[in-house]
Design a protein around this motif. Structure first.
Motif, PDB file in Angstrom:
ATOM      1  N   ASP A  38      13.183 -34.942  77.559  1.00 58.74           N
ATOM      2  CA  ASP A  38      11.781 -34.547  77.405  1.00 58.74           C
ATOM      3  C   ASP A  38      11.056 -35.473  76.435  1.00 58.74           C
ATOM      4  O   ASP A  38       9.868 -35.771  76.610  1.00 58.74           O
ATOM      5  CB  ASP A  38      11.688 -33.103  76.906  1.00 58.74           C
ATOM      6  CG  ASP A  38      12.056 -32.090  77.977  1.00 58.74           C
ATOM      7  OD1 ASP A  38      12.089 -32.470  79.165  1.00 58.74           O
ATOM      8  OD2 ASP A  38      12.314 -30.923  77.620  1.00 58.74           O
ATOM      9  N   ALA A  39      11.767 -35.936  75.407  1.00 57.20           N
ATOM     10  CA  ALA A  39      11.157 -36.830  74.422  1.00 57.20           C
ATOM     11  C   ALA A  39      10.754 -38.154  75.058  1.00 57.20           C
ATOM     12  O   ALA A  39       9.630 -38.642  74.846  1.00 57.20           O
ATOM     13  CB  ALA A  39      12.130 -37.072  73.271  1.00 57.20           C
ATOM     14  N   ILE A  40      11.647 -38.744  75.830  1.00 56.05           N
ATOM     15  CA  ILE A  40      11.345 -40.026  76.477  1.00 56.05           C
ATOM     16  C   ILE A  40      10.223 -39.857  77.494  1.00 56.05           C
ATOM     17  O   ILE A  40       9.320 -40.698  77.604  1.00 56.05           O
ATOM     18  CB  ILE A  40      12.606 -40.599  77.156  1.00 56.05           C
ATOM     19  CG1 ILE A  40      13.721 -40.815  76.128  1.00 56.05           C
ATOM     20  CG2 ILE A  40      12.273 -41.903  77.867  1.00 56.05           C
ATOM     21  CD1 ILE A  40      13.364 -41.733  74.988  1.00 56.05           C
ATOM     22  N   ARG A  41      10.261 -38.745  78.223  1.00 52.52           N
ATOM     23  CA  ARG A  41       9.220 -38.473  79.218  1.00 52.52           C
ATOM     24  C   ARG A  41       7.852 -38.337  78.538  1.00 52.52           C
ATOM     25  O   ARG A  41       6.853 -38.911  78.996  1.00 52.52           O
ATOM     26  CB  ARG A  41       9.569 -37.196  79.982  1.00 52.52           C
ATOM     27  CG  ARG A  41       8.700 -36.937  81.210  1.00 52.52           C
ATOM     28  CD  ARG A  41       9.142 -35.676  81.933  1.00 52.52           C
ATOM     29  NE  ARG A  41      10.538 -35.748  82.342  1.00 52.52           N
ATOM     30  CZ  ARG A  41      11.507 -34.988  81.852  1.00 52.52           C
ATOM     31  NH1 ARG A  41      11.245 -34.089  80.915  1.00 52.52           N
ATOM     32  NH2 ARG A  41      12.748 -35.111  82.283  1.00 52.52           N
ATOM     33  N   ALA A  42       7.811 -37.591  77.433  1.00 56.36           N
ATOM     34  CA  ALA A  42       6.549 -37.381  76.722  1.00 56.36           C
ATOM     35  C   ALA A  42       6.040 -38.676  76.100  1.00 56.36           C
ATOM     36  O   ALA A  42       4.836 -38.953  76.103  1.00 56.36           O
ATOM     37  CB  ALA A  42       6.733 -36.313  75.643  1.00 56.36           C
ATOM     38  N   ALA A  43       6.956 -39.478  75.572  1.00 55.62           N
ATOM     39  CA  ALA A  43       6.557 -40.750  74.961  1.00 55.62           C
ATOM     40  C   ALA A  43       5.975 -41.697  76.003  1.00 55.62           C
ATOM     41  O   ALA A  43       4.982 -42.389  75.749  1.00 55.62           O
ATOM     42  CB  ALA A  43       7.754 -41.394  74.275  1.00 55.62           C
ATOM     43  N   THR A  44       6.578 -41.719  77.173  1.00 65.64           N
ATOM     44  CA  THR A  44       6.081 -42.579  78.251  1.00 65.64           C
ATOM     45  C   THR A  44       4.690 -42.144  78.696  1.00 65.64           C
ATOM     46  O   THR A  44       3.817 -42.976  78.971  1.00 65.64           O
ATOM     47  CB  THR A  44       7.048 -42.537  79.447  1.00 65.64           C
ATOM     48  OG1 THR A  44       8.357 -42.943  79.017  1.00 65.64           O
ATOM     49  CG2 THR A  44       6.580 -43.457  80.559  1.00 65.64           C
ATOM     50  N   GLU A  45       4.478 -40.833  78.722  1.00 65.90           N
ATOM     51  CA  GLU A  45       3.194 -40.305  79.182  1.00 65.90           C
ATOM     52  C   GLU A  45       2.089 -40.461  78.141  1.00 65.90           C
ATOM     53  O   GLU A  45       0.959 -40.852  78.468  1.00 65.90           O
ATOM     54  CB  GLU A  45       3.350 -38.827  79.539  1.00 65.90           C
ATOM     55  CG  GLU A  45       2.052 -38.160  79.985  1.00 65.90           C
ATOM     56  CD  GLU A  45       2.227 -36.684  80.305  1.00 65.90           C
ATOM     57  OE1 GLU A  45       1.199 -36.012  80.530  1.00 65.90           O
ATOM     58  OE2 GLU A  45       3.389 -36.206  80.322  1.00 65.90           O
ATOM     59  N   HIS A  46       2.402 -40.175  76.869  1.00 66.52           N
ATOM     60  CA  HIS A  46       1.359 -40.111  75.842  1.00 66.52           C
ATOM     61  C   HIS A  46       1.254 -41.353  74.958  1.00 66.52           C
ATOM     62  O   HIS A  46       0.262 -41.513  74.248  1.00 66.52           O
ATOM     63  CB  HIS A  46       1.595 -38.888  74.951  1.00 66.52           C
ATOM     64  CG  HIS A  46       1.497 -37.586  75.675  1.00 66.52           C
ATOM     65  ND1 HIS A  46       0.290 -37.014  76.021  1.00 66.52           N
ATOM     66  CD2 HIS A  46       2.463 -36.736  76.129  1.00 66.52           C
ATOM     67  CE1 HIS A  46       0.510 -35.863  76.646  1.00 66.52           C
ATOM     68  NE2 HIS A  46       1.821 -35.673  76.728  1.00 66.52           N
ATOM     69  N   VAL A  47       2.263 -42.216  74.969  1.00 59.77           N
ATOM     70  CA  VAL A  47       2.284 -43.454  74.180  1.00 59.77           C
ATOM     71  C   VAL A  47       1.901 -43.182  72.714  1.00 59.77           C
ATOM     72  O   VAL A  47       0.881 -43.664  72.216  1.00 59.77           O
ATOM     73  CB  VAL A  47       1.347 -44.522  74.781  1.00 59.77           C
ATOM     74  CG1 VAL A  47       1.620 -45.890  74.145  1.00 59.77           C
ATOM     75  CG2 VAL A  47       1.503 -44.604  76.284  1.00 59.77           C
ATOM     76  N   PRO A  48       2.715 -42.414  71.991  1.00 63.10           N
ATOM     77  CA  PRO A  48       2.404 -42.100  70.592  1.00 63.10           C
ATOM     78  C   PRO A  48       2.645 -43.293  69.669  1.00 63.10           C
ATOM     79  O   PRO A  48       3.381 -44.227  70.005  1.00 63.10           O
ATOM     80  CB  PRO A  48       3.374 -40.961  70.274  1.00 63.10           C
ATOM     81  CG  PRO A  48       4.543 -41.225  71.168  1.00 63.10           C
ATOM     82  CD  PRO A  48       3.955 -41.766  72.442  1.00 63.10           C
ATOM     83  N   ASP A  49       2.016 -43.237  68.498  1.00 59.10           N
ATOM     84  CA  ASP A  49       2.218 -44.266  67.477  1.00 59.10           C
ATOM     85  C   ASP A  49       3.397 -43.926  66.571  1.00 59.10           C
ATOM     86  O   ASP A  49       3.959 -44.808  65.920  1.00 59.10           O
ATOM     87  CB  ASP A  49       0.962 -44.380  66.603  1.00 59.10           C
ATOM     88  CG  ASP A  49      -0.288 -44.603  67.422  1.00 59.10           C
ATOM     89  OD1 ASP A  49      -0.405 -45.684  68.026  1.00 59.10           O
ATOM     90  OD2 ASP A  49      -1.139 -43.687  67.470  1.00 59.10           O
ATOM     91  N   LEU A  50       3.738 -42.638  66.537  1.00 61.46           N
ATOM     92  CA  LEU A  50       4.706 -42.130  65.566  1.00 61.46           C
ATOM     93  C   LEU A  50       5.580 -41.061  66.202  1.00 61.46           C
ATOM     94  O   LEU A  50       5.098 -40.251  66.993  1.00 61.46           O
ATOM     95  CB  LEU A  50       3.948 -41.530  64.372  1.00 61.46           C
ATOM     96  CG  LEU A  50       4.693 -40.621  63.400  1.00 61.46           C
ATOM     97  CD1 LEU A  50       5.654 -41.438  62.544  1.00 61.46           C
ATOM     98  CD2 LEU A  50       3.693 -39.859  62.522  1.00 61.46           C
ATOM     99  N   ALA A  51       6.859 -41.060  65.848  1.00 61.66           N
ATOM    100  CA  ALA A  51       7.763 -39.991  66.283  1.00 61.66           C
ATOM    101  C   ALA A  51       8.488 -39.427  65.070  1.00 61.66           C
ATOM    102  O   ALA A  51       9.031 -40.182  64.259  1.00 61.66           O
ATOM    103  CB  ALA A  51       8.774 -40.506  67.299  1.00 61.66           C
TER     104      ALA A  51
END
Length: 218
Positions: A38-51
Motif C-alpha cells: 500500500d505504501a508503494i502504491r500510495a507513493a506512486t499515486e501521490h508523489v510525496p516529498d516526505l515519508a
C-alpha cells in the motif's frame, strides 16, 4: 511551499496521531498505509516529498524494506524512520542498511512535535539533526559495541534457543557458541550471580533495548 507527506505504520492509532501532528506542523498528509504494498502504491499515486516510516510493520517487509522501495520509486523522497529499537540491528531483517540520508529516530525521544519537526527538517536537508535528540545511554552504547554476530547470538538466546540449537542455525560448533555467549556476557557486563540465570539476563537486556513488551514494535 507545500510539502506532501505519506505515513507508513501498521497501527491505525499511531497513523492517526502522526497525521494530526504533521498537519499541525503545516505538512500536507496525502496518504497513509499499513503495508509495504500500500505504501508503494500510495507513493506512486501521490508523489510525496516526505515519508514517515515505522521500522516494524509486523509480518512481512520491514520499514527498511519499504524505505528502499520508496527510494526506487521516488529517488528524492525524504525519509524519517521511527523505531522503538535503539539499536536497529536488533530487528531480524535481511536488509538492515538504511537508505542514504534517512533520519533514524528512537520513538521514546519523539515526545514533542518540535523533535519530529527537527527530524523532518534534517531529512529534507534543511538543517542538521542534533545528535542529542537520540539519547544514547550506557546500555545502548554497550549494544552498539557488539558485532553483528554477537547481536544475532543475543537475539537467539533471548528467543530461548539453547547453545546446541544456535550452533545448528548458525552452522557453528556448540563449543564456539558457548564461547560467543561467554564473550557476550562479559561485554554486556552481566555479573556472575548464583541467584540469577545469565541467559535470562541476556534476554532481559535484549528486550530492554527493543522497548516495552506492550509496544514491542518498530
Amino acid at each position: 511551499m507545500e510539502i506532501k507527506a505519506i505515513l507508513i505504520d501498521d497501527d491505525d492509532f499511531t497513523r492517526l496521531l502522526l497525521s494530526s501532528t504533521l498537519k499541525d506542523l503545516g505538512y500536507t498528509v496525502v496518504a497513509d498505509a499499513a503495508t509495504a504494498a500500500d505504501a508503494i502504491r500510495a507513493a506512486t499515486e501521490h508523489v510525496p516529498d516526505l515519508a514517515i516510516v515505522d521500522l516494524d510493520l509486523g509480518e512481512g517487509p520491514t520499514g527498511i524494506d519499504v524505505a528502499h522501495g520508496l527510494r526506487r520509486v521516488l529517488p528524492e523522497i525524504a525519509l524519517v524512520m521511527l523505531s522503538s529499537y535503539e539499536e536497529p540491528r536488533l530487528i531480524k531483517a535481511k536488509q538492515l542498511e538504511l537508505p542514504e540520508g534517512t533520519v533514524y529516530v528512537v520513538k521514546k525521544v519523539v515526545g514533542t512535535p518540535e523533535v519530529l519537526e527537527k527530524a523532518i527538517s534534517a531529512a529534507l536537508g534543511h538543517e542538521g539533526f542534533a545528535s542529542e535528540l537520540i539519547e544514547i545511554d550506557n546500555k545502548t552504547k554497550r549494544m552498539r559495541r557488539l558485532s553483528d554476530s554477537q547481536v544475532e547470538v543475543m537475539r537467539l538466546v533471548a528467543s530461548g534457543f539453547t547453545n546446541a540449537a544456535i550452533a545448528k542455525r548458525q552452522f557453528l560448533t556448540e563449543a564456539s557458541v558457548g564461547k560467543a555467549v561467554a564473550r557476550l556476557i562479559k561485554q554486556l557486563n552481566i555479573p556472575a550471580n548464583e541467584e540469577q540465570n545469565q541467559r535470562v539476563l541476556i534476554a532481559q537486556a535484549y528486550y530492554e533495548s527493543i522497548g516495552p513488551s506492550t509496544s514491542r514494535r518498530g
